[in-house]
Design a protein around this motif. Structure first.
Motif, PDB file in Angstrom:
ATOM      1  N   ASP A 283       5.849   5.467 -17.990  1.00 22.21           N
ATOM      2  CA  ASP A 283       5.666   7.041 -17.565  1.00 22.21           C
ATOM      3  C   ASP A 283       4.536   7.209 -16.986  1.00 22.21           C
ATOM      4  O   ASP A 283       3.828   8.134 -17.212  1.00 22.21           O
ATOM      5  CB  ASP A 283       6.005   7.482 -18.891  1.00 22.21           C
ATOM      6  CG  ASP A 283       6.175   9.314 -18.319  1.00 22.21           C
ATOM      7  OD1 ASP A 283       6.929   9.364 -17.427  1.00 22.21           O
ATOM      8  OD2 ASP A 283       6.063   9.917 -19.405  1.00 22.21           O
ATOM      9  N   GLN A 284       4.008   6.503 -15.932  1.00 18.76           N
ATOM     10  CA  GLN A 284       2.675   6.768 -15.080  1.00 18.76           C
ATOM     11  C   GLN A 284       3.137   8.149 -14.146  1.00 18.76           C
ATOM     12  O   GLN A 284       3.982   8.050 -13.339  1.00 18.76           O
ATOM     13  CB  GLN A 284       2.320   5.724 -14.215  1.00 18.76           C
ATOM     14  CG  GLN A 284       2.063   4.469 -15.212  1.00 18.76           C
ATOM     15  CD  GLN A 284       0.875   4.723 -16.033  1.00 18.76           C
ATOM     16  OE1 GLN A 284      -0.256   5.146 -15.899  1.00 18.76           O
ATOM     17  NE2 GLN A 284       1.095   4.474 -17.358  1.00 18.76           N
TER      18      GLN A 284
ATOM     19  N   GLU B 122      -9.620  13.051  -9.528  1.00 21.32           N
ATOM     20  CA  GLU B 122      -9.434  11.664  -9.666  1.00 21.32           C
ATOM     21  C   GLU B 122      -8.123  10.952  -9.782  1.00 21.32           C
ATOM     22  O   GLU B 122      -7.187  11.865 -10.348  1.00 21.32           O
ATOM     23  CB  GLU B 122     -10.381  11.176 -10.596  1.00 21.32           C
ATOM     24  CG  GLU B 122     -11.873  11.220 -10.331  1.00 21.32           C
ATOM     25  CD  GLU B 122     -12.543  10.596 -11.358  1.00 21.32           C
ATOM     26  OE1 GLU B 122     -12.090   9.387 -11.949  1.00 21.32           O
ATOM     27  OE2 GLU B 122     -13.653  10.941 -11.926  1.00 21.32           O
ATOM     28  N   CYS B 123      -8.000   9.957  -9.184  1.00 20.64           N
ATOM     29  CA  CYS B 123      -6.669   9.285  -9.431  1.00 20.64           C
ATOM     30  C   CYS B 123      -6.827   7.906  -9.966  1.00 20.64           C
ATOM     31  O   CYS B 123      -7.279   6.840  -9.218  1.00 20.64           O
ATOM     32  CB  CYS B 123      -5.979   9.219  -7.846  1.00 20.64           C
ATOM     33  SG  CYS B 123      -4.129   8.240  -8.057  1.00 20.64           S
ATOM     34  N   PRO B 124      -6.611   7.694 -11.278  1.00 22.32           N
ATOM     35  CA  PRO B 124      -7.058   6.486 -11.879  1.00 22.32           C
ATOM     36  C   PRO B 124      -6.238   5.526 -11.604  1.00 22.32           C
ATOM     37  O   PRO B 124      -5.080   5.887 -10.981  1.00 22.32           O
ATOM     38  CB  PRO B 124      -6.739   7.002 -13.495  1.00 22.32           C
ATOM     39  CG  PRO B 124      -5.638   7.906 -13.341  1.00 22.32           C
ATOM     40  CD  PRO B 124      -5.946   8.863 -12.082  1.00 22.32           C
TER      41      PRO B 124
ATOM     42  N   GLU C 264       0.975  -1.174   0.001  1.00 17.80           N
ATOM     43  CA  GLU C 264       0.015  -0.164  -0.086  1.00 17.80           C
ATOM     44  C   GLU C 264       0.832   1.246  -0.056  1.00 17.80           C
ATOM     45  O   GLU C 264       0.546   2.163  -0.735  1.00 17.80           O
ATOM     46  CB  GLU C 264      -0.983  -0.075   1.192  1.00 17.80           C
ATOM     47  CG  GLU C 264      -1.800   1.082   1.134  1.00 17.80           C
ATOM     48  CD  GLU C 264      -2.911   1.202   2.386  1.00 17.80           C
ATOM     49  OE1 GLU C 264      -3.295   2.299   2.939  1.00 17.80           O
ATOM     50  OE2 GLU C 264      -3.364  -0.141   2.856  1.00 17.80           O
ATOM     51  N   ARG C 265       1.974   1.242   0.831  1.00 16.79           N
ATOM     52  CA  ARG C 265       2.822   2.379   1.009  1.00 16.79           C
ATOM     53  C   ARG C 265       3.620   2.650  -0.328  1.00 16.79           C
ATOM     54  O   ARG C 265       3.785   3.456  -0.969  1.00 16.79           O
ATOM     55  CB  ARG C 265       3.918   2.326   2.088  1.00 16.79           C
ATOM     56  CG  ARG C 265       4.633   3.285   2.538  1.00 16.79           C
ATOM     57  CD  ARG C 265       5.265   3.198   3.739  1.00 16.79           C
ATOM     58  NE  ARG C 265       6.200   1.810   3.820  1.00 16.79           N
ATOM     59  CZ  ARG C 265       5.686   0.887   4.511  1.00 16.79           C
ATOM     60  NH1 ARG C 265       4.676   0.920   5.344  1.00 16.79           N
ATOM     61  NH2 ARG C 265       6.431  -0.392   4.540  1.00 16.79           N
ATOM     62  N   GLY C 266       4.100   1.577  -0.764  1.00 16.34           N
ATOM     63  CA  GLY C 266       5.144   1.723  -2.276  1.00 16.34           C
ATOM     64  C   GLY C 266       6.130   2.877  -2.085  1.00 16.34           C
ATOM     65  O   GLY C 266       6.762   3.120  -1.318  1.00 16.34           O
ATOM     66  N   TYR C 267       5.817   3.706  -3.236  1.00 19.45           N
ATOM     67  CA  TYR C 267       6.742   4.605  -3.432  1.00 19.45           C
ATOM     68  C   TYR C 267       6.224   6.023  -3.050  1.00 19.45           C
ATOM     69  O   TYR C 267       6.589   7.353  -3.226  1.00 19.45           O
ATOM     70  CB  TYR C 267       7.263   5.042  -4.753  1.00 19.45           C
ATOM     71  CG  TYR C 267       8.371   4.162  -5.023  1.00 19.45           C
ATOM     72  CD1 TYR C 267       9.698   4.380  -4.458  1.00 19.45           C
ATOM     73  CD2 TYR C 267       8.416   3.464  -6.366  1.00 19.45           C
ATOM     74  CE1 TYR C 267      10.927   3.711  -4.719  1.00 19.45           C
ATOM     75  CE2 TYR C 267       9.526   2.600  -6.293  1.00 19.45           C
ATOM     76  CZ  TYR C 267      10.888   2.765  -5.762  1.00 19.45           C
ATOM     77  OH  TYR C 267      12.001   1.996  -5.871  1.00 19.45           O
ATOM     78  N   MET C 268       5.168   5.803  -2.296  1.00 17.72           N
ATOM     79  CA  MET C 268       4.277   7.163  -1.739  1.00 17.72           C
ATOM     80  C   MET C 268       5.434   8.087  -1.048  1.00 17.72           C
ATOM     81  O   MET C 268       6.087   7.447  -0.046  1.00 17.72           O
ATOM     82  CB  MET C 268       3.227   6.820  -0.831  1.00 17.72           C
ATOM     83  CG  MET C 268       1.829   6.477  -1.612  1.00 17.72           C
ATOM     84  SD  MET C 268       0.706   6.087  -0.123  1.00 17.72           S
ATOM     85  CE  MET C 268      -0.763   5.520  -1.231  1.00 17.72           C
ATOM     86  N   GLY C 269       5.235   9.254  -1.347  1.00 14.72           N
ATOM     87  CA  GLY C 269       6.120  10.395  -0.632  1.00 14.72           C
ATOM     88  C   GLY C 269       7.365  10.230  -0.784  1.00 14.72           C
ATOM     89  O   GLY C 269       8.236  11.061  -0.345  1.00 14.72           O
TER      90      GLY C 269
ATOM     91  N   ALA D  42      -4.054  -3.940  -9.737  1.00 17.19           N
ATOM     92  CA  ALA D  42      -4.344  -2.621 -10.167  1.00 17.19           C
ATOM     93  C   ALA D  42      -3.196  -1.734  -9.208  1.00 17.19           C
ATOM     94  O   ALA D  42      -3.479  -1.983  -7.962  1.00 17.19           O
ATOM     95  CB  ALA D  42      -5.771  -2.037 -10.049  1.00 17.19           C
ATOM     96  N   PHE D  43      -2.885  -0.916  -9.865  1.00  6.45           N
ATOM     97  CA  PHE D  43      -2.017   0.175  -8.999  1.00  6.45           C
ATOM     98  C   PHE D  43      -2.557   1.611  -9.256  1.00  6.45           C
ATOM     99  O   PHE D  43      -3.348   1.899 -10.239  1.00  6.45           O
ATOM    100  CB  PHE D  43      -0.655  -0.044  -9.346  1.00  6.45           C
ATOM    101  CG  PHE D  43       0.109  -0.897  -8.730  1.00  6.45           C
ATOM    102  CD1 PHE D  43       1.183  -0.670  -8.091  1.00  6.45           C
ATOM    103  CD2 PHE D  43      -0.199  -2.246  -8.866  1.00  6.45           C
ATOM    104  CE1 PHE D  43       1.885  -1.697  -7.323  1.00  6.45           C
ATOM    105  CE2 PHE D  43       0.535  -3.320  -8.394  1.00  6.45           C
ATOM    106  CZ  PHE D  43       1.653  -3.047  -7.486  1.00  6.45           C
TER     107      PHE D  43
END
Length: 154
Positions: free
Chosen positions: A104-105, A113-115, A51-56, A77-78
């Motif tokens: 390149d997301q 929205e955050c797709p 859930e945390r991944g590369y957040m921040g 899905a991400f």
């Protein structure tokens, strides 16, 4: 290069077996892409780390990445919520063959929205790399990625 990979694998095997005092499961691995280039990977193998991944994060280095490990094959899905850097996402099947590449997301906007981004087929792993890496490495569906020192999902 083969000797270096074998040496890295030997070190990772020791670490994952608890070879260092107080060491737990391996929290990192090495990906070897079809080009032969190696990438140091952080591991996201439990729900909280996935859930945390590369957040921040402010940046992802040119030879760094994160490997998300799942218990089952699915079209995982991400999204790029709270991410500050653009990423390439590479879905891998259980044999570590590339299923799909979402290059390149961009980070989600602060408002709006955050797709979600989902592959067209089930996968067991997702490899996140700095944006532009997949194009530079010419990664395509069907390519094999070697993962050395991979821990199990927790």
């Amino acid at each position: 290069m083969i000797a270096r990979r074998v040496a890295a694998f030997g070190l990772l095997a020791v670490l994952s077996a608890g070879g260092a005092e107080g060491a737990g499961p391996t929290d990192w691995a090495v990906a070897v892409l079809p080009s032969g280039h190696e990438y140091s990977l952080e591991i996201a193998a439990d729900a909280a780390s996935r859930e945390r991944g590369y957040m921040g994060r402010e940046r992802v280095g040119p030879r760094e990445g994160m490997l998300f490990i799942f218990d089952a094959d699915a079209p995982h899905a991400f999204w790029m919520k709270n991410c500050k850097v653009a990423l390439d996402m590479v879905w891998l099947d259980r044999s570590r063959r590339v299923v799909w590449v979402a290059a390149d997301q961009k980070p989600c906007p602060e408002a709006g929205e955050c797709p979600t981004i989902a592959p067209p087929a089930p996968a067991r792993y997702v490899l996140e790399l700095a944006a532009g890496t997949a194009a530079r490495e010419k990664l395509r569906a069907g390519d094999d990625v070697v993962i050395l020192g991979e821990p199990r999902a927790r």
